[in-house]
Enzyme design. Structure first.
Site, mmCIF file in Angstrom:
data_model
loop_
_atom_site.group_PDB
_atom_site.id
_atom_site.type_symbol
_atom_site.label_atom_id
_atom_site.label_comp_id
_atom_site.label_asym_id
_atom_site.label_seq_id
_atom_site.Cartn_x
_atom_site.Cartn_y
_atom_site.Cartn_z
ATOM 1 N N LEU A 101 -24.617 18.421 11.177
ATOM 2 C CA LEU A 101 -25.351 18.625 12.423
ATOM 3 C C LEU A 101 -26.520 19.578 12.160
ATOM 4 C CD1 LEU A 101 -22.095 18.989 14.472
ATOM 5 C CD2 LEU A 101 -23.732 17.087 14.651
ATOM 6 N N ASN A 125 -15.010 23.979 12.905
ATOM 7 C CA ASN A 125 -14.801 22.861 11.982
ATOM 8 C C ASN A 125 -13.529 23.088 11.165
ATOM 9 O OD1 ASN A 125 -15.567 20.479 10.433
ATOM 10 N ND2 ASN A 125 -16.097 21.878 8.764
ATOM 11 N N HIS A 168 -11.987 21.977 7.349
ATOM 12 C CA HIS A 168 -12.456 21.458 6.056
ATOM 13 C C HIS A 168 -11.272 21.378 5.085
ATOM 14 C CE1 HIS A 168 -15.206 20.729 2.749
ATOM 15 N NE2 HIS A 168 -14.536 21.618 2.053
ATOM 16 N N ALA A 198 -25.498 26.879 10.599
ATOM 17 C CA ALA A 198 -26.422 25.834 10.139
ATOM 18 C C ALA A 198 -26.222 25.529 8.648
ATOM 19 C CB ALA A 198 -27.859 26.247 10.420
ATOM 20 N N ASP A 243 -20.468 24.390 5.855
ATOM 21 C CA ASP A 243 -19.161 24.925 5.456
ATOM 22 C C ASP A 243 -19.197 26.402 5.069
ATOM 23 O OD1 ASP A 243 -18.011 22.441 5.903
ATOM 24 O OD2 ASP A 243 -18.278 21.779 3.837
HETATM 25 C C1 GAR Z 1 -9.474 16.334 7.672
HETATM 26 O O1 GAR Z 1 -8.880 16.552 6.421
HETATM 27 C C2 GAR Z 1 -10.732 17.172 7.797
HETATM 28 O O2 GAR Z 1 -10.655 18.398 7.145
HETATM 29 C C3 GAR Z 1 -11.758 16.288 7.149
HETATM 30 O O3 GAR Z 1 -11.451 15.008 7.603
HETATM 31 C C4 GAR Z 1 -10.041 14.905 7.789
HETATM 32 C C5 GAR Z 1 -9.799 14.329 9.152
HETATM 33 O O4 GAR Z 1 -8.720 13.452 9.161
HETATM 34 N N1 GAR Z 1 -13.068 16.698 7.519
HETATM 35 C C6 GAR Z 1 -14.058 16.848 6.636
HETATM 36 O O5 GAR Z 1 -13.950 16.553 5.461
HETATM 37 C C7 GAR Z 1 -15.361 17.339 7.223
HETATM 38 N N2 GAR Z 1 -16.310 17.607 6.188
HETATM 39 P P1 GAR Z 1 -8.304 12.710 10.536
HETATM 40 O O6 GAR Z 1 -9.415 11.731 10.884
HETATM 41 O O7 GAR Z 1 -7.006 12.040 10.218
HETATM 42 O O8 GAR Z 1 -8.182 13.772 11.589
#
Ligand code: GAR
Length: 190
Positions: A91, A105, A107, A140, A143
């Site tokens: 974003l 968020n 991660h 911004a 992570d």
């Molecule tokens: C999670 O592991 C989250 O940390 C990751 O996507 C997965 C969501 O799984 N997010 C990222 O990598 C963001 N950069 P889900 O769709 O089963 O909730």
């Protein structure tokens, strides 16, 4: 507390929040869930009675236009807290500024190690024996905002990206719910 969540995938993290709200473990309402693509997360939101919206980048001429459209869609629901619950797009600064510090968020790695879109793959490639998940405020810079919670997860000898990510997600869901519950409880007492 009015929560708006953004998702891109299967939505198991969102489901954990929806379940915790339903069980009274999170004192808030998930009023809306948005996505950048049609995904199972939106169906989970509909199942829980939340509004949903889809703002696909392909419908906009450029990234700023998509960011403004998504921002307006979120703002329409007047959120107190915006959750990136498996949202896979970056974003822009204007979006982040509109909702920070109430933009959270999760991660799938122990930040500041392995930021970016491939946190699980990068940790595995590096050969770490322990990885995990991090819930943090969004700034911004990708992570890198204030860390609100972390959980450690062991890497097993026969792990591949999929098995490791599933093990991380199991621990990550509990962490995410705990952090969101705490943020909502703190807001209640202010
Ligand atoms: C999670 O592991 C989250 O940390 C990751 O996507 C997965 C969501 O799984 N997010 C990222 O990598 C963001 N950069 P889900 O769709 O089963 O909730």
């Amino acid at each position: 507390m009015r929560i708006v969540a953004l998702v891109s995938g299967s939505g198991t993290t969102l489901q954990a929040v929806l379940d915790a709200v339903a069980e009274g473990r999170i004192d808030a309402n998930v009023v809306a869930v948005g996505a950048d693509k049609d995904c199972h997360g939106l169906e989970r939101a509909q199942g829980a009675g939340a509004d949903t919206f889809l703002v696909e980048p392909s419908a906009y001429p450029d990234r700023p236009a998509w960011n403004r459209a998504l921002q307006q869609a979120v703002e329409r629901h007047e959120p107190d807290l915006v959750l990136l619950a498996g949202f896979m797009r970056i974003l822009d600064e204007e979006f982040v500024t509109a909702f920070a510090p109430a933009l959270i968020n999760t991660h799938p790695a122990l930040l500041p190690s392995f930021p970016g879109a491939h946190g699980v793959r990068d940790a595995l490639a590096h050969g770490v024996k322990i990885t995990g998940a991090t819930v943090h405020r969004v700034t911004a810079a990708v992570d890198s905002g204030q860390i609100l919670g972390q959980v450690a997860v062991p890497v097993l000898a026969d792990d591949d990206e999929a098995t490791l990510h599933e093990r991380i997600k199991t621990a990550e869901r509990d962490l995410f719910v705990d952090v969101v519950a705490e943020l909502c409880a703190d807001a209640d007492t202010q």
